[in-house]
Write a protein that holds these residues in place. Structure first.
Motif, PDB file in Angstrom:
ATOM      1  N   MET A  42       0.834  -1.179   0.000  1.00 50.77           N
ATOM      2  CA  MET A  42       0.000   0.000   0.000  1.00 50.77           C
ATOM      3  C   MET A  42       0.885   1.250   0.000  1.00 50.77           C
ATOM      4  N   THR A  43       0.678   2.134  -0.938  1.00 44.64           N
ATOM      5  CA  THR A  43       1.419   3.388  -0.944  1.00 44.64           C
ATOM      6  C   THR A  43       0.725   4.378  -0.014  1.00 44.64           C
ATOM      7  N   LEU A  44       1.448   5.408   0.353  1.00 45.43           N
ATOM      8  CA  LEU A  44       0.897   6.458   1.200  1.00 45.43           C
ATOM      9  C   LEU A  44       0.973   7.756   0.422  1.00 45.43           C
ATOM     10  N   GLU A  45      -0.166   8.398   0.232  1.00 42.71           N
ATOM     11  CA  GLU A  45      -0.216   9.710  -0.403  1.00 42.71           C
ATOM     12  C   GLU A  45      -0.499  10.736   0.679  1.00 42.71           C
ATOM     13  N   ALA A  46       0.312  11.795   0.701  1.00 46.69           N
ATOM     14  CA  ALA A  46       0.159  12.826   1.725  1.00 46.69           C
ATOM     15  C   ALA A  46       0.306  14.193   1.069  1.00 46.69           C
ATOM     16  N   TYR A  47      -0.295  15.207   1.688  1.00 50.97           N
ATOM     17  CA  TYR A  47      -0.419  16.511   1.043  1.00 50.97           C
ATOM     18  C   TYR A  47      -0.027  17.638   1.998  1.00 50.97           C
ATOM     19  N   THR A  48       0.551  18.686   1.394  1.00 48.51           N
ATOM     20  CA  THR A  48       0.897  19.896   2.129  1.00 48.51           C
ATOM     21  C   THR A  48       0.673  21.076   1.194  1.00 48.51           C
ATOM     22  N   VAL A  49       0.169  22.192   1.709  1.00 42.86           N
ATOM     23  CA  VAL A  49      -0.102  23.378   0.900  1.00 42.86           C
ATOM     24  C   VAL A  49       0.862  24.495   1.295  1.00 42.86           C
ATOM     25  N   PHE A  50       1.339  25.216   0.266  1.00 40.26           N
ATOM     26  CA  PHE A  50       2.275  26.317   0.476  1.00 40.26           C
ATOM     27  C   PHE A  50       1.851  27.526  -0.351  1.00 40.26           C
ATOM     28  N   TYR A  89       8.444  17.608  13.661  1.00 40.75           N
ATOM     29  CA  TYR A  89       7.942  16.769  12.575  1.00 40.75           C
ATOM     30  C   TYR A  89       7.387  17.621  11.437  1.00 40.75           C
ATOM     31  N   VAL A  90       7.271  16.980  10.286  1.00 40.87           N
ATOM     32  CA  VAL A  90       6.633  17.580   9.120  1.00 40.87           C
ATOM     33  C   VAL A  90       5.189  17.078   9.099  1.00 40.87           C
ATOM     34  N   PRO A  91       4.208  17.979   9.172  1.00 42.01           N
ATOM     35  CA  PRO A  91       2.806  17.537   9.131  1.00 42.01           C
ATOM     36  C   PRO A  91       2.372  17.299   7.687  1.00 42.01           C
ATOM     37  N   LEU A  92       1.952  16.092   7.393  1.00 47.08           N
ATOM     38  CA  LEU A  92       1.484  15.721   6.060  1.00 47.08           C
ATOM     39  C   LEU A  92       0.019  15.311   6.182  1.00 47.08           C
ATOM     40  N   LYS A  93      -0.841  15.951   5.460  1.00 45.06           N
ATOM     41  CA  LYS A  93      -2.274  15.680   5.567  1.00 45.06           C
ATOM     42  C   LYS A  93      -2.676  14.501   4.675  1.00 45.06           C
ATOM     43  N   ASP A  94      -3.781  13.856   5.053  1.00 38.82           N
ATOM     44  CA  ASP A  94      -4.208  12.653   4.331  1.00 38.82           C
ATOM     45  C   ASP A  94      -5.090  12.938   3.121  1.00 38.82           C
ATOM     46  N   SER A  95      -5.406  14.220   2.864  1.00 39.02           N
ATOM     47  CA  SER A  95      -6.186  14.578   1.681  1.00 39.02           C
ATOM     48  C   SER A  95      -5.857  16.014   1.280  1.00 39.02           C
ATOM     49  N   PRO A  96      -6.085  16.360   0.025  1.00 39.80           N
ATOM     50  CA  PRO A  96      -5.878  17.760  -0.374  1.00 39.80           C
ATOM     51  C   PRO A  96      -6.769  18.716   0.409  1.00 39.80           C
ATOM     52  N   SER A 145      -7.927  18.418   3.556  1.00 42.87           N
ATOM     53  CA  SER A 145      -7.434  18.663   4.914  1.00 42.87           C
ATOM     54  C   SER A 145      -6.145  19.482   4.883  1.00 42.87           C
ATOM     55  N   ALA A 146      -5.358  19.372   3.815  1.00 43.93           N
ATOM     56  CA  ALA A 146      -4.159  20.214   3.681  1.00 43.93           C
ATOM     57  C   ALA A 146      -4.547  21.675   3.493  1.00 43.93           C
ATOM     58  N   CYS A 147      -5.563  21.922   2.687  1.00 41.02           N
ATOM     59  CA  CYS A 147      -6.033  23.300   2.474  1.00 41.02           C
ATOM     60  C   CYS A 147      -6.619  23.882   3.758  1.00 41.02           C
ATOM     61  N   GLU A 148      -7.396  23.086   4.467  1.00 41.68           N
ATOM     62  CA  GLU A 148      -7.974  23.533   5.739  1.00 41.68           C
ATOM     63  C   GLU A 148      -6.869  23.858   6.746  1.00 41.68           C
ATOM     64  N   ALA A 149      -5.840  23.027   6.785  1.00 41.60           N
ATOM     65  CA  ALA A 149      -4.728  23.276   7.706  1.00 41.60           C
ATOM     66  C   ALA A 149      -4.012  24.576   7.364  1.00 41.60           C
ATOM     67  N   MET A 150      -3.844  24.855   6.079  1.00 38.99           N
ATOM     68  CA  MET A 150      -3.193  26.108   5.680  1.00 38.99           C
ATOM     69  C   MET A 150      -4.027  27.302   6.130  1.00 38.99           C
ATOM     70  N   TYR A 206       0.512   8.449  12.724  1.00 35.17           N
ATOM     71  CA  TYR A 206      -0.731   9.031  12.213  1.00 35.17           C
ATOM     72  C   TYR A 206      -1.561   9.543  13.377  1.00 35.17           C
ATOM     73  N   VAL A 207      -2.075  10.765  13.243  1.00 32.54           N
ATOM     74  CA  VAL A 207      -2.926  11.377  14.270  1.00 32.54           C
ATOM     75  C   VAL A 207      -4.331  11.493  13.671  1.00 32.54           C
ATOM     76  N   GLN A 208      -5.194  10.574  14.029  1.00 36.01           N
ATOM     77  CA  GLN A 208      -6.528  10.438  13.440  1.00 36.01           C
ATOM     78  C   GLN A 208      -7.365  11.718  13.482  1.00 36.01           C
ATOM     79  N   PRO A 209      -7.545  12.345  14.646  1.00 37.63           N
ATOM     80  CA  PRO A 209      -8.467  13.479  14.655  1.00 37.63           C
ATOM     81  C   PRO A 209      -8.003  14.654  13.789  1.00 37.63           C
ATOM     82  N   HIS A 210      -6.711  14.727  13.525  1.00 37.71           N
ATOM     83  CA  HIS A 210      -6.173  15.850  12.745  1.00 37.71           C
ATOM     84  C   HIS A 210      -5.914  15.475  11.292  1.00 37.71           C
ATOM     85  N   HIS A 211      -6.187  14.224  10.914  1.00 31.42           N
ATOM     86  CA  HIS A 211      -5.949  13.754   9.547  1.00 31.42           C
ATOM     87  C   HIS A 211      -4.505  14.016   9.128  1.00 31.42           C
TER      88      HIS A 211
END
Length: 128
Positions: free
Chosen positions: A1-9, A34-41, A43-48, A88-93
């Motif tokens: 299983m690959t892992l796809e992770a997202y970050t917005v800049f 740590y580097v926070p990597l989100k589990d979806s685009p 959640s990455a946008c929301e985090a930004m 992985y931190v579930q509540p924060h995706h």
């Protein structure tokens, strides 16, 4: 299983990441571990938007963003878990990558997108 992770800049930060060829914990603020990597685009946008890195201009002007999608192979994910480099931190995706993440060691791609102004009340609700 690959892992796809997202970050917005923003553009300047994306350029720094691309030039350095890595993601570093210090790019994301405290606790600098740590580097926070989100589990979806999404959640990455929301985090930004909730981040101190989000400019107040987001409220009143159209903004350009750069989404970094990193993909780790199954072998890389397994090894990272074995040595405690990723959790992985579930509540924060959020996948937490401890230490630097070298882009040359993973598959990655950049996506550019724009957002319309969200207005001051929406920006304040997310950023403050």
């Amino acid at each position: 299983m690959t892992l796809e992770a997202y970050t917005v800049f923003d553009e300047q930060s994306a350029w720094k990441v691309q030039t350095a060829g890595k993601l570093e914990p210090k790019m994301f603020g405290t606790p600098f571990q740590y580097v926070p990597l989100k589990d979806s685009p999404e959640s990455a946008c929301e985090a930004m938007m909730r981040s101190t890195r989000c400019s107040p201009l987001f409220a009143t002007e159209e903004c350009q963003w750069y989404l970094l999608k990193t993909t780790l192979s199954a072998e890389q994910v397994l090894e990272a878990f074995k040595v405690g480099r990723i959790t992985y931190v579930q509540p924060h995706h959020t996948w937490r990558w401890y230490g630097e993440l070298q882009l040359g060691e993973v598959s990655f791609e950049w996506w550019q997108f724009g957002t319309a102004p969200v207005g001051l009340p929406t920006w304040a609700e997310k950023a403050l």
